[in-house]
Design a protein around this motif. Structure first.
Motif, short mmCIF file in Angstrom:
data_model
loop_
_atom_site.label_atom_id
_atom_site.label_comp_id
_atom_site.label_asym_id
_atom_site.label_seq_id
_atom_site.Cartn_x
_atom_site.Cartn_y
_atom_site.Cartn_z
N PRO A 58 1.27 -1.36 0.60
CA PRO A 58 -0.23 -0.36 0.07
C PRO A 58 1.41 1.43 -0.24
O PRO A 58 1.05 1.84 -0.81
N LYS A 59 2.11 1.24 0.77
CA LYS A 59 2.08 2.27 1.35
C LYS A 59 3.64 2.58 -0.09
O LYS A 59 4.42 3.52 -0.73
N GLY A 60 4.29 1.20 -0.53
CA GLY A 60 4.86 1.15 -1.62
C GLY A 60 6.13 0.82 -1.40
O GLY A 60 6.87 1.16 0.37
N PRO A 61 7.63 0.26 -1.09
CA PRO A 61 8.45 0.04 -0.85
C PRO A 61 9.79 1.54 -0.44
O PRO A 61 9.29 2.27 -1.15
N SER A 62 10.14 1.11 0.38
CA SER A 62 10.94 2.48 0.92
C SER A 62 12.88 1.91 1.13
O SER A 62 13.14 0.27 0.96
N LEU A 63 13.35 3.33 1.67
CA LEU A 63 15.26 2.31 0.71
C LEU A 63 15.24 3.07 2.80
O LEU A 63 16.53 2.69 2.56
N ASN A 64 14.64 2.95 3.33
CA ASN A 64 15.01 3.13 4.35
C ASN A 64 14.98 2.05 5.15
O ASN A 64 13.44 2.09 5.48
N PRO A 65 15.85 1.37 6.02
CA PRO A 65 15.60 0.64 6.97
C PRO A 65 14.25 0.43 8.02
O PRO A 65 13.78 -0.75 8.49
N THR A 66 14.27 1.86 8.19
CA THR A 66 13.42 1.59 9.80
C THR A 66 11.64 1.44 9.21
O THR A 66 11.15 1.50 10.04
N ALA A 67 11.84 1.97 7.45
CA ALA A 67 10.63 1.40 7.11
C ALA A 67 10.26 0.18 7.05
O ALA A 67 10.50 -0.20 6.02
N ASP A 102 8.86 0.60 -11.09
CA ASP A 102 10.73 0.47 -11.48
C ASP A 102 10.68 -0.80 -12.17
O ASP A 102 9.55 -1.58 -11.64
N LYS A 103 11.54 -0.81 -12.38
CA LYS A 103 11.73 -2.39 -13.23
C LYS A 103 13.44 -3.11 -13.44
O LYS A 103 13.98 -1.38 -12.87
N ASN A 135 18.40 -4.24 -8.30
CA ASN A 135 19.02 -3.73 -9.25
C ASN A 135 18.33 -2.95 -10.03
O ASN A 135 17.84 -3.76 -11.24
N GLY A 136 17.89 -1.92 -9.38
CA GLY A 136 16.33 -0.97 -10.75
C GLY A 136 17.05 -0.10 -10.87
O GLY A 136 17.64 0.50 -10.66
N LYS A 137 15.91 0.22 -11.23
CA LYS A 137 16.68 2.03 -11.33
C LYS A 137 15.59 2.75 -9.73
O LYS A 137 16.74 4.06 -9.67
N LYS A 138 15.16 2.39 -9.43
CA LYS A 138 14.55 3.08 -8.21
C LYS A 138 15.31 2.29 -6.68
O LYS A 138 16.05 3.03 -5.82
N LEU A 139 14.87 1.10 -7.25
CA LEU A 139 15.47 0.06 -6.12
C LEU A 139 16.29 -0.36 -6.06
O LEU A 139 17.26 -0.93 -7.10
N GLU A 176 5.86 7.95 -2.98
CA GLU A 176 4.76 9.06 -3.58
C GLU A 176 6.09 9.70 -4.41
O GLU A 176 5.22 10.63 -5.46
N ASP A 177 6.99 10.73 -3.92
CA ASP A 177 8.04 11.26 -3.92
C ASP A 177 8.59 11.54 -5.36
O ASP A 177 8.21 12.40 -6.21
N THR A 178 8.61 10.33 -5.49
CA THR A 178 9.57 9.81 -6.57
C THR A 178 8.43 9.96 -7.85
O THR A 178 9.34 9.68 -8.92
N VAL A 179 7.47 9.50 -7.74
CA VAL A 179 6.68 9.37 -9.28
C VAL A 179 6.78 10.51 -9.85
O VAL A 179 7.24 12.12 -9.31
N SER A 180 7.02 11.22 -11.64
CA SER A 180 7.23 11.84 -11.65
C SER A 180 6.39 13.33 -11.73
O SER A 180 5.11 12.81 -12.48
N ILE A 181 6.97 14.11 -11.95
CA ILE A 181 5.56 15.49 -12.09
C ILE A 181 5.25 15.18 -13.28
O ILE A 181 3.69 15.31 -13.03
N LYS A 182 5.28 15.01 -14.23
CA LYS A 182 4.93 14.33 -15.30
C LYS A 182 3.55 13.59 -15.32
O LYS A 182 1.95 13.78 -15.79
N ASP A 183 3.75 12.65 -15.07
CA ASP A 183 2.82 11.71 -14.13
C ASP A 183 1.93 12.46 -13.63
O ASP A 183 0.21 11.71 -13.74
#
Ligand code: MN
Length: 209
Positions: A58-67, A102-103, A135-139, A176-183
């Motif tokens: 629901p909240k999407g993946p995070s790069l923060n280990p505490t999340a 991401d892929k 090994n993705g673009k974001k993750l 959500e922050d990383t969703v492109s402005i265009k989108d």
């Protein structure tokens, strides 16, 4: 799990999603699809055993280990779903817009960070804990998916957690922050177009409600 549940939920005459067939391709790819259904979520899919093992986050993946992000295991999806984006028509299962968030590739690993086989990875999922390197673009870097145990028998609730490594961040990381402005703008435009149907209650006060 087979692809039967996936196929049963969909009418392929209407939706442009692919029909469910097992793949024999051995590459370990992943995709994360941002799915704006009745509730926005991120579909996290790992290619294993000729299908996409799938979790809805629901909240999407995070790069923060505490999340620790809740990830609901859902039915296996066909590997061809890895490229799916578009809009699932109204009235169909999961109706709403799907974008590829991401892929890339992933490698299942053991507790010593060593690669494991596809079969070992599938066994790890059965046992309720799988570690992998993404090994993705974001993750990027190591993650774990761990099943939440309870006494109620089958439990689809898992947690997706980033391991501490060079790719981890302690900053607040909102998918959500990383969703492109265009989108985002495209989404707003669509919503705005929909709302052009005449309303008999003009004025700012009414619109705020
Ligand atoms: Mn979904």
């Amino acid at each position: 799990m087979s692809l039967a549940t996936y196929n049963k939920k969909r009418d392929f005459k209407i939706t442009s999603e692919p029909a469910g067939k097992k793949s024999t391709d051995k590459a370990s790819r992943f995709v994360i699809q941002r799915h704006h259904a009745s509730h926005l979520h991120y579909d996290f899919r790992l290619e294993l055993g000729g299908v996409l093992k799938s979790w809805a986050v629901p909240k999407g993946p995070s790069l923060n280990p505490t999340a620790k992000r809740l990830a609901m295991m859902v039915e296996d999806h066909p590997v061809s779903y890895i490229d799916f984006k578009g809009t699932i028509p109204e009235g169909n299962y999961g109706a709403g817009k799907v974008i590829i968030w991401d892929k890339g590739n992933f490698m299942p690993i053991n507790k010593d960070h060593e690669p494991i086989s596809e079969k070992q990875a599938l066994d790890a999922i059965k046992k309720g804990e799988i570690k992998f390197f993404m090994n993705g673009k974001k993750l990027k870097g190591e993650f774990v998916l761990v099943q939440l145990k309870n006494d109620a028998g089958s439990n689809n609730s898992w947690l997706l957690i980033k391991h501490r490594d060079e790719y981890a961040t302690d900053k607040k990381y909102d998918s959500e922050d990383t969703v492109s402005i265009k989108d985002k703008k495209a989404g707003e435009k669509k919503t705005a177009t929909k709302k052009t149907t005449p309303k008999k209650t003009p004025g700012k006060a009414a619109k705020k409600k």
